[in-house]
Structure formats: C-alpha cells, structure tokens
Design an enzyme around this catalytic site. Structure first.
Site, mmCIF file in Angstrom:
data_model
loop_
_atom_site.group_PDB
_atom_site.id
_atom_site.type_symbol
_atom_site.label_atom_id
_atom_site.label_comp_id
_atom_site.label_asym_id
_atom_site.label_seq_id
_atom_site.Cartn_x
_atom_site.Cartn_y
_atom_site.Cartn_z
ATOM 1 N N THR A 56 12.595 -19.858 -20.052
ATOM 2 C CA THR A 56 13.981 -19.960 -19.598
ATOM 3 C C THR A 56 14.191 -19.245 -18.259
ATOM 4 O O THR A 56 13.434 -18.331 -17.903
ATOM 5 C CB THR A 56 14.902 -19.312 -20.657
ATOM 6 O OG1 THR A 56 16.201 -19.113 -20.122
ATOM 7 C CG2 THR A 56 14.386 -17.942 -21.088
ATOM 8 N N ASP A 57 15.251 -19.632 -17.555
ATOM 9 C CA ASP A 57 15.586 -18.929 -16.309
ATOM 10 C C ASP A 57 16.223 -17.563 -16.590
ATOM 11 O O ASP A 57 16.379 -16.745 -15.688
ATOM 12 C CB ASP A 57 16.509 -19.779 -15.426
ATOM 13 C CG ASP A 57 17.845 -20.126 -16.071
ATOM 14 O OD1 ASP A 57 18.043 -19.799 -17.270
ATOM 15 O OD2 ASP A 57 18.696 -20.733 -15.394
ATOM 16 N N GLU A 58 16.579 -17.322 -17.863
ATOM 17 C CA GLU A 58 17.262 -16.063 -18.186
ATOM 18 C C GLU A 58 16.352 -14.855 -18.001
ATOM 19 O O GLU A 58 16.826 -13.729 -17.926
ATOM 20 C CB GLU A 58 17.845 -16.116 -19.606
ATOM 21 C CG GLU A 58 18.811 -17.275 -19.755
ATOM 22 C CD GLU A 58 19.607 -17.306 -21.048
ATOM 23 O OE1 GLU A 58 19.819 -16.253 -21.650
ATOM 24 O OE2 GLU A 58 20.025 -18.409 -21.434
ATOM 25 N N TYR B 262 17.162 -11.611 -26.287
ATOM 26 C CA TYR B 262 16.556 -12.952 -26.185
ATOM 27 C C TYR B 262 15.732 -13.064 -24.905
ATOM 28 O O TYR B 262 14.547 -13.397 -24.933
ATOM 29 C CB TYR B 262 17.640 -14.039 -26.216
ATOM 30 C CG TYR B 262 17.149 -15.394 -25.714
ATOM 31 C CD1 TYR B 262 16.174 -16.104 -26.415
ATOM 32 C CD2 TYR B 262 17.637 -15.952 -24.529
ATOM 33 C CE1 TYR B 262 15.699 -17.336 -25.955
ATOM 34 C CE2 TYR B 262 17.176 -17.181 -24.064
ATOM 35 C CZ TYR B 262 16.198 -17.868 -24.777
ATOM 36 O OH TYR B 262 15.731 -19.073 -24.311
ATOM 37 N N LYS C 267 11.678 -13.472 -24.294
ATOM 38 C CA LYS C 267 11.083 -14.621 -23.567
ATOM 39 C C LYS C 267 10.266 -14.104 -22.375
ATOM 40 O O LYS C 267 9.193 -14.623 -22.076
ATOM 41 C CB LYS C 267 12.164 -15.600 -23.098
ATOM 42 C CG LYS C 267 12.850 -16.390 -24.200
ATOM 43 C CD LYS C 267 11.920 -17.292 -24.999
ATOM 44 C CE LYS C 267 11.409 -18.487 -24.219
ATOM 45 N NZ LYS C 267 10.640 -19.422 -25.098
HETATM 46 P P1 NAD Z 1 16.281 -24.374 -30.849
HETATM 47 O O1 NAD Z 1 16.771 -23.073 -31.377
HETATM 48 O O2 NAD Z 1 17.168 -25.565 -30.897
HETATM 49 O O3 NAD Z 1 14.928 -24.779 -31.607
HETATM 50 C C1 NAD Z 1 13.917 -23.857 -31.891
HETATM 51 C C2 NAD Z 1 12.953 -24.511 -32.899
HETATM 52 O O4 NAD Z 1 11.892 -23.580 -33.158
HETATM 53 C C3 NAD Z 1 13.602 -24.826 -34.250
HETATM 54 O O5 NAD Z 1 13.208 -26.105 -34.683
HETATM 55 C C4 NAD Z 1 13.070 -23.747 -35.171
HETATM 56 O O6 NAD Z 1 12.953 -24.166 -36.539
HETATM 57 C C5 NAD Z 1 11.688 -23.490 -34.560
HETATM 58 N N1 NAD Z 1 11.194 -22.144 -34.862
HETATM 59 C C6 NAD Z 1 11.853 -20.966 -34.732
HETATM 60 N N2 NAD Z 1 11.090 -19.948 -35.138
HETATM 61 C C7 NAD Z 1 9.894 -20.494 -35.517
HETATM 62 C C8 NAD Z 1 8.679 -19.949 -36.012
HETATM 63 N N3 NAD Z 1 8.537 -18.632 -36.223
HETATM 64 N N4 NAD Z 1 7.661 -20.797 -36.280
HETATM 65 C C9 NAD Z 1 7.790 -22.139 -36.086
HETATM 66 N N5 NAD Z 1 8.935 -22.705 -35.633
HETATM 67 C C10 NAD Z 1 9.963 -21.881 -35.349
HETATM 68 O O7 NAD Z 1 15.798 -24.069 -29.370
HETATM 69 P P2 NAD Z 1 15.849 -25.004 -28.080
HETATM 70 O O8 NAD Z 1 17.156 -24.881 -27.419
HETATM 71 O O9 NAD Z 1 15.326 -26.345 -28.432
HETATM 72 O O10 NAD Z 1 14.772 -24.247 -27.153
HETATM 73 C C11 NAD Z 1 13.393 -24.598 -27.194
HETATM 74 C C12 NAD Z 1 12.633 -23.705 -26.225
HETATM 75 O O11 NAD Z 1 13.143 -23.910 -24.913
HETATM 76 C C13 NAD Z 1 12.746 -22.220 -26.507
HETATM 77 O O12 NAD Z 1 11.502 -21.623 -26.252
HETATM 78 C C14 NAD Z 1 13.793 -21.727 -25.516
HETATM 79 O O13 NAD Z 1 13.597 -20.377 -25.185
HETATM 80 C C15 NAD Z 1 13.525 -22.648 -24.345
HETATM 81 N N6 NAD Z 1 14.670 -22.933 -23.453
HETATM 82 C C16 NAD Z 1 15.869 -23.354 -23.976
HETATM 83 C C17 NAD Z 1 16.915 -23.668 -23.112
HETATM 84 C C18 NAD Z 1 18.251 -24.194 -23.633
HETATM 85 O O14 NAD Z 1 19.173 -24.395 -22.845
HETATM 86 N N7 NAD Z 1 18.392 -24.483 -24.921
HETATM 87 C C19 NAD Z 1 16.756 -23.524 -21.730
HETATM 88 C C20 NAD Z 1 15.521 -23.089 -21.235
HETATM 89 C C21 NAD Z 1 14.483 -22.804 -22.113
HETATM 90 P P1 TYD Z 2 25.212 -20.427 -24.416
HETATM 91 O O1 TYD Z 2 25.388 -21.875 -24.713
HETATM 92 O O2 TYD Z 2 25.135 -19.466 -25.564
HETATM 93 O O3 TYD Z 2 23.926 -20.311 -23.482
HETATM 94 P P2 TYD Z 2 23.332 -19.011 -22.685
HETATM 95 O O4 TYD Z 2 24.022 -17.798 -23.123
HETATM 96 O O5 TYD Z 2 21.894 -19.017 -23.112
HETATM 97 O O6 TYD Z 2 23.519 -19.321 -21.240
HETATM 98 O O7 TYD Z 2 26.406 -19.961 -23.494
HETATM 99 C C1 TYD Z 2 26.660 -20.571 -22.248
HETATM 100 C C2 TYD Z 2 27.793 -19.815 -21.580
HETATM 101 O O8 TYD Z 2 28.997 -20.006 -22.333
HETATM 102 C C3 TYD Z 2 27.582 -18.301 -21.541
HETATM 103 O O9 TYD Z 2 28.108 -17.809 -20.305
HETATM 104 C C4 TYD Z 2 28.399 -17.775 -22.703
HETATM 105 C C5 TYD Z 2 29.554 -18.762 -22.780
HETATM 106 N N1 TYD Z 2 30.100 -18.999 -24.147
HETATM 107 C C6 TYD Z 2 31.482 -18.903 -24.369
HETATM 108 O O10 TYD Z 2 32.266 -18.609 -23.447
HETATM 109 N N2 TYD Z 2 31.956 -19.175 -25.623
HETATM 110 C C7 TYD Z 2 31.131 -19.505 -26.664
HETATM 111 O O11 TYD Z 2 31.636 -19.697 -27.810
HETATM 112 C C8 TYD Z 2 29.720 -19.603 -26.417
HETATM 113 C C9 TYD Z 2 28.771 -19.970 -27.513
HETATM 114 C C10 TYD Z 2 29.259 -19.345 -25.143
#
Ligand code: NAD
Ligand code: TYD
Length: 361
Positions: A136-138, A163, A167
């Site tokens: 992630t970019d975080e 988190y 990461k």
């Molecule tokens: P998500 O929470 O929707 O899915 C995570 C999946 O991992 C789930 O299916 C869960 O069951 C599985 N999982 C969790 N713990 C596990 C374990 N111990 N063993 C096996 N499986 C396990 O997450 P997402 O949003 O799809 O993110 C996927 C990846 O992309 C993550 O690594 C996250 O850090 C990264 N990422 C997410 C975003 C975003 O905007 N959602 C952005 C950048 C990077």
């Molecule tokens: P989120 O979807 O949790 O992603 P991330 O924190 O990983 O960027 O949140 C996106 C943005 O929205 C973040 O600035 C927090 C804000 N947010 C709210 O204002 N209200 C909410 O209920 C949630 C879940 C997030």
C-alpha cells in the site's frame, strides 16, 4: 502454463484479480487460491470462477508453514501473488496484534516457503519463478495538503497506523530477501482501491450501504482528508504487468492521479445514487445530504495520500483506464444490483463491529 498461488483471493482485491486473470488468460493459467476466510474473505466473491477446472481453493492460514510448504511441494507453482493481509486501519487501531501476525509473520512464511521451493543448491533460483508482494501507499506516511508533493518509489517509509507499520514491515521482509538472497520478487505500493466486492467497513461501500438504509454517514474529522482512488480492475492489470514485464527486485507504485477529499466522495455517491435509483425504489427517499454526520476523527489520521505513477507509466506503459466518473458509477451500480451480497456480509458479526466502532464517535 503458469501456476499461480494467490493468497487472500477471497478478499476484495484478490477476488477481482482472479476474475481479471481468468478473463485475460482463460484456460492458459492455473490458480490456487489460499485464504483463511476471515471476516473479510467471502467465497461468494468467486462465483463462476469456482466451477473452473483450472482453479482450486484451499482454506488455510498463511502463517501455517507446514500447509503452505505442502502446497508448494504438491504443485508446480511458478507465480505467487500475495494479497492476504489484515487490511483495515480502524481495526488495526483497536486490535493491532493480528495485523502483526498476519502481515509480518504471514508474509515471512510465504517468502520462506517460496524460497525453500525455488532455491537451487548453488543459491540461485529456478528461472522464471516470481513472487509479487502487494502493498500500500500508506507505508510512505502522510503528505501535506499542498497538491504538489507525491509518493515516489524512493520516498522514505514513515508509517503511522499499526496497519501501515505492519505493511511497511512486510515490504522490508521481502526487500531483505531480494537484497540478501536475490529472491525473485517485486513489491507494488498502491493507492486506495474501490469497486465491486469491497467489504463495507471501507469508506465507499460503507457510505453506499448507509445511504441506502437511511443511516448516518460518518465523516471523520473535517472530511478534508485526501485519498487517491484507483478502480480495482486497473490495479489487477497493473499487478499482472509488473509481474510479467517489471524488473525483478524492483518496486512499483500504482495509482492514477485521482485525488479526492472524503466529503466530496460522499457527495458524489449521494448524487449518483439519486440519479441511478428509480423513483419507484423506496430506498431513494433515504438518500440525502442530511445524513452526513461529522464524528470524532480517526487517531493518527493521515491527511493526504497521492501516488506518483511515473515509473509504471514510463517503464511498463500502464495507465488507469477507468476514470473516476465511470468507475464510481459502475461500483454503485454493482452494489445496487447485488443487494443480497451486501445483506449477507452485513448480517451477524458486521453489526457488532459497526456498533463498537461507531457508537462512541
Ligand atoms: P481484504 O481485507 O478485502 O481481503 C484480505 C483477504 O485476506 C481476505 O480474503 C482474508 O480472508 C484473507 N486473509 C486475512 N488473513 C489471512 C491469513 N492469515 N491467511 C490467509 N488469508 C488471510 O483486503 P483487500 O482490500 O483486498 O487488500 C488486499 C491486499 O492489498 C492487502 O495486502 C492490502 O494491504 C493491499 N492493499 C489494499 C488497498 C485497498 O485500497 N483495499 C490498497 C493498496 C494495497
Ligand atoms: P478507508 O476506506 O478506511 O481507507 P484508508 O484509511 O485505508 O485510506 O478510509 C478512507 C478515508 O475515509 C480515510 O480518510 C478515513 C475516512 N473515513 C470516514 O471519514 N468515515 C468512515 O466511516 C470511514 C470508514 C472512513
């Protein structure tokens, strides 16, 4: 034919990636999806895919070294795409331990098992075997709200939430394997994704779900925090391009210069819902800006994220095909057409989570 081990393929991005890969490669690839099925994992995300002969699901924890090693031993895996993680910042603030376990120990276990399976006696690795670590970019921390500073691949890491720290640690584990063993891996750091199958704890599906049910729309702090939004299918495409065309050992940022303030995202969702819902739909009368409720800010809330995607654009020719206007419409349409999916994931444990997370805000 490549055999993929995809971790976390029942989650939001992982399931979209698996759909994308079968759409692109059809029967020319094999995918083994390893997922523990935590609250965020949902096999309903893989409807259709589960009937394919070249797809297999294994319910397992990525921290379980024996099982993961057995999967490598029993299959000729030459591609790993590692999504599995605990992924929600708010949950990490409440309960950091599981983030350390899955994101650090789980990533180390995945890397160790791939190394054991792929490393030859002379310390070199089997040719054309590749591991992609999805991050992630975080990890880069927070940018000032100046509209001109960006995260580059060279930006120093400065994570703030449990988190993003977990990461960042997982990125460093992979980097150390690359630097020490020449482990054949890439790391991608991507901005906020949106699209179908996203669990409604995250901003966009949470707002869609609450607005449709007439529940208040919680805005953390002043609502002016900025995220850089990317349509999930464009992310899936970027991952595949990095794995197939990227330089091994390098990292790539994936993002589309699509910065939005949270409050503007919420207003866009409300406007689009009003446009898409027919007058006859009783949920339409619920959708209103009156639902917007400013609540206590998230602890340590990062102000702004913004990716500079110059490297992946210039070196690999990737670009985000889906504009935000098109992507948010497609996303909202998907949630409107899949209310059963939303009902399933919001019944039971989700309500408890929601009450605990939002009752004191
Ligand atoms: P998500 O929470 O929707 O899915 C995570 C999946 O991992 C789930 O299916 C869960 O069951 C599985 N999982 C969790 N713990 C596990 C374990 N111990 N063993 C096996 N499986 C396990 O997450 P997402 O949003 O799809 O993110 C996927 C990846 O992309 C993550 O690594 C996250 O850090 C990264 N990422 C997410 C975003 C975003 O905007 N959602 C952005 C950048 C990077
Ligand atoms: P989120 O979807 O949790 O992603 P991330 O924190 O990983 O960027 O949140 C996106 C943005 O929205 C973040 O600035 C927090 C804000 N947010 C709210 O204002 N209200 C909410 O209920 C949630 C879940 C997030």
């Amino acid at each position: 034919m490549h055999t993929y081990l995809v971790t976390g393929g029942a989650g939001f991005i992982g399931s979209n990636y698996i759909h994308y890969m079968f759409k692109k490669y059809g029967d020319d690839i094999r995918i083994i999806n390893v997922d523990k099925l935590t609250y965020a994992g949902n096999l309903a995300n893989l409807k259709g895919v589960d009937e394919r002969k070249n797809y297999e699901f294994v319910k397992a924890d990525i921290c379980d070294r024996e099982t993961i090693q057995r999967i490598f031993n029993e299959n000729d895996i030459d591609r790993v795409v590692h999504f599995a993680a605990e992924s929600h910042v708010d949950r990490s603030i409440k309960n950091p331990e599981v983030f350390i376990e899955t994101n650090l120990l789980g990533t180390a276990t995945m890397a160790n098992c791939a190394k054991a399976a792929w490393e030859k006696e002379d310390g070199s690795f089997l040719p054309d075997h590749k591991f992609l670590h999805v991050s992630t970019d975080e990890v880069y921390g927070s940018l000032p709200d100046d509209g001109k500073s960006y995260f580059y691949e060279t930006t120093p890491y400065d994570p703030h939430s449990p988190y993003s720290a977990s990461k960042a640690g997982s990125d460093f584990i992979i980097k150390s394997y690359i630097d020490t063993y020449h482990f054949p891996a890439n790391i991608t750091n991507t901005s906020n994704n949106y699209g179908p199958f996203q669990f409604p704890e995250k901003l966009i599906p949470l707002i869609i779900n609450n607005a449709l049910s007439g529940k208040s729309l919680p805005v953390y702090g002043d609502g002016m925090n900025i995220r850089d939004w990317l349509y999930v299918e464009d992310h899936a495409k970027g991952i595949d391009m990095v794995q197939e065309q990227g330089v091994l050992g390098e990292k790539y940022n994936i993002g589309g210069h699509n910065e939005r303030r949270n409050i503007d995202i919420i207003k866009t969702i409300l406007k689009t819902l009003k446009e898409l819902l027919p007058d006859s739909d009783p949920r339409k009368k619920n959708v209103s800006e009156d639902l917007i409720t400013y609540v206590t800010d998230r602890k340590g809330h990062d102000r702004r994220y913004a990716i500079a995607p110059d490297k992946i654009k210039e070196k690999l020719g990737w670009y985000p095909e889906t504009t935000f206007e098109v992507g948010i419409r497609k996303t909202i349409e998907w949630y409107l057409n899949n209310s059963d999916w939303m009902e399933n994931v919001t019944s039971g444990a989700y309500q408890k989570y929601y009450d605990e997370m939002y009752c004191n805000r």
